[in-house]
Design an enzyme around this catalytic site. Structure first.
Site, mmCIF file in Angstrom:
data_model
loop_
_atom_site.group_PDB
_atom_site.id
_atom_site.type_symbol
_atom_site.label_atom_id
_atom_site.label_comp_id
_atom_site.label_asym_id
_atom_site.label_seq_id
_atom_site.Cartn_x
_atom_site.Cartn_y
_atom_site.Cartn_z
ATOM 1 N N ARG A 19 12.011 4.590 0.425
ATOM 2 C CA ARG A 19 11.757 4.513 -1.023
ATOM 3 C C ARG A 19 10.282 4.761 -1.328
ATOM 4 O O ARG A 19 9.871 4.759 -2.493
ATOM 5 C CB ARG A 19 12.164 3.134 -1.556
ATOM 6 N N LYS A 66 5.389 2.632 14.294
ATOM 7 C CA LYS A 66 4.237 1.791 13.941
ATOM 8 C C LYS A 66 3.337 1.513 15.153
ATOM 9 O O LYS A 66 2.119 1.436 15.021
ATOM 10 C CB LYS A 66 4.704 0.481 13.308
ATOM 11 N N ASP A 102 1.836 -4.977 5.637
ATOM 12 C CA ASP A 102 3.110 -5.713 5.521
ATOM 13 C C ASP A 102 2.882 -7.187 5.179
ATOM 14 O O ASP A 102 3.591 -7.761 4.348
ATOM 15 C CB ASP A 102 3.910 -5.612 6.826
#
Ligand code: ATR
Length: 277
Positions: A19, A66, A102
């Site tokens: 998204r 990551k 995050d």
């Protein structure tokens, strides 16, 4: 890269479901900023080369890269180093710098949705010990939480977190998950249970007292069974979508020089896309 117009994207494999282009695209248009944000599907064989020779002016990094990005960028900041994972890359003085937003996203959404919750008010229970859990532990400890109890199906993974983060963190067996809720002021589900296609998270929240907060980082569906139970017991519920929206804020500011706002309008846009599937 020193593009006049920043070209940013989200790198992952697969990445089609992300998204992030919708979120950053919304802000670019809203603030009238010249720039672009697209999808960067990177096949596994190309990943190291991609991150070591970044062909764009900045990036978000998602599953499964990551850690690869962490190893390949020129420099990392403290947030990234603590987690061994990078979710945002920007360029300064010709060097790629990896950070991780995050934990910021988790905490910013918690404070926006449950402003009366205080880190000093009592123990926190975390369920799960996967990729997202470390960032959340780091953010909570930084904010002053004095005790974090982690229950995970595989106890060893919870114990690894206990060892990594020190004495404020304790590991517990999965079947203790309801018991350790006693006197907790915040429960966070970081497992994949409750996500569309997965079994629900089976736990009784009866031990939690009114005013306590239940935060599910699952955002599809938006209202999980866990949050439904929290709501029916008069607990404060925090869904996972806001974390996704808030974690995007620092990246946008680093790339485009404008701190964007998480608004209902943006949230509605992303919610509509979740409903469409
Ligand atoms: P990541 O890829 O981020 O490491 P993951 O492996 O998808 O995450 O798992 C996320 C979390 O959900 C883990 O804590 C996992 O527990 P294990 O460490 O035991 O694998 C938890 N999880 C997934 N399915 C579960 C289930 N059926 N019951 C309990 N916990 C579950």
């Amino acid at each position: 890269m020193s593009d006049e117009v920043p070209r940013i994207g989200v790198a992952g494999w697969p990445v089609l479901h992300s998204r992030s282009p919708m979120i950053h695209g919304f802000w670019l248009e809203k603030y009238g900023i010249a720039g672009s944000y697209g999808l960067l599907p990177i096949p596994p064989d190309d990943a190291r080369h991609f991150f070591a020779n970044l062909p764009v002016s900045g990036a978000n990094v998602t599953i499964p890269y990551k850690e690869t990005a962490f190893r390949c960028v020129d420099e990392t900041d403290e947030q990234a180093r603590r987690l061994g994972a990078v979710n945002t890359i920007y360029i300064r003085d010709g060097k790629t710098i990896g950070t991780n937003t995050d934990g910021y996203g988790f905490l910013a959404h918690l404070k926006a949705t449950a402003p009366e919750w205080r880190s000093a008010s009592g123990p926190v229970v975390l369920l799960g010990a996967g990729g997202a859990t470390r960032a959340i532990i780091g953010a909570l400890l930084d904010d002053g939480v004095s005790e974090i109890r982690i229950a995970n199906r595989t106890l060893r993974r919870a114990e690894e977190l206990e060892n990594a983060f020190g004495e404020r963190v304790s590991a517990h067996a999965w079947d203790q998950r309801a018991e350790i809720l006693k006197d907790a002021t915040l429960l966070v589900n970081t497992t994949s249970l409750g996500m569309k296609g997965n079994p629900p998270l089976d736990i009784s929240l009866a031990q939690m007292s009114k005013g306590s907060v239940v935060y599910d980082i699952v955002y599809n569906p938006l209202e999980t069974e866990l949050l439904r139970q929290a709501h029916s017991l008069g607990l404060v519920s925090v869904d996972g979508l806001g974390m996704l929206l808030h974690q995007a804020v620092p990246g946008f500011e680093l790339w485009f020089g404008h701190r964007p706002e998480v608004t209902e309008e943006l949230r509605d846009l992303v919610v509509a896309s979740l409903v469409e599937g």
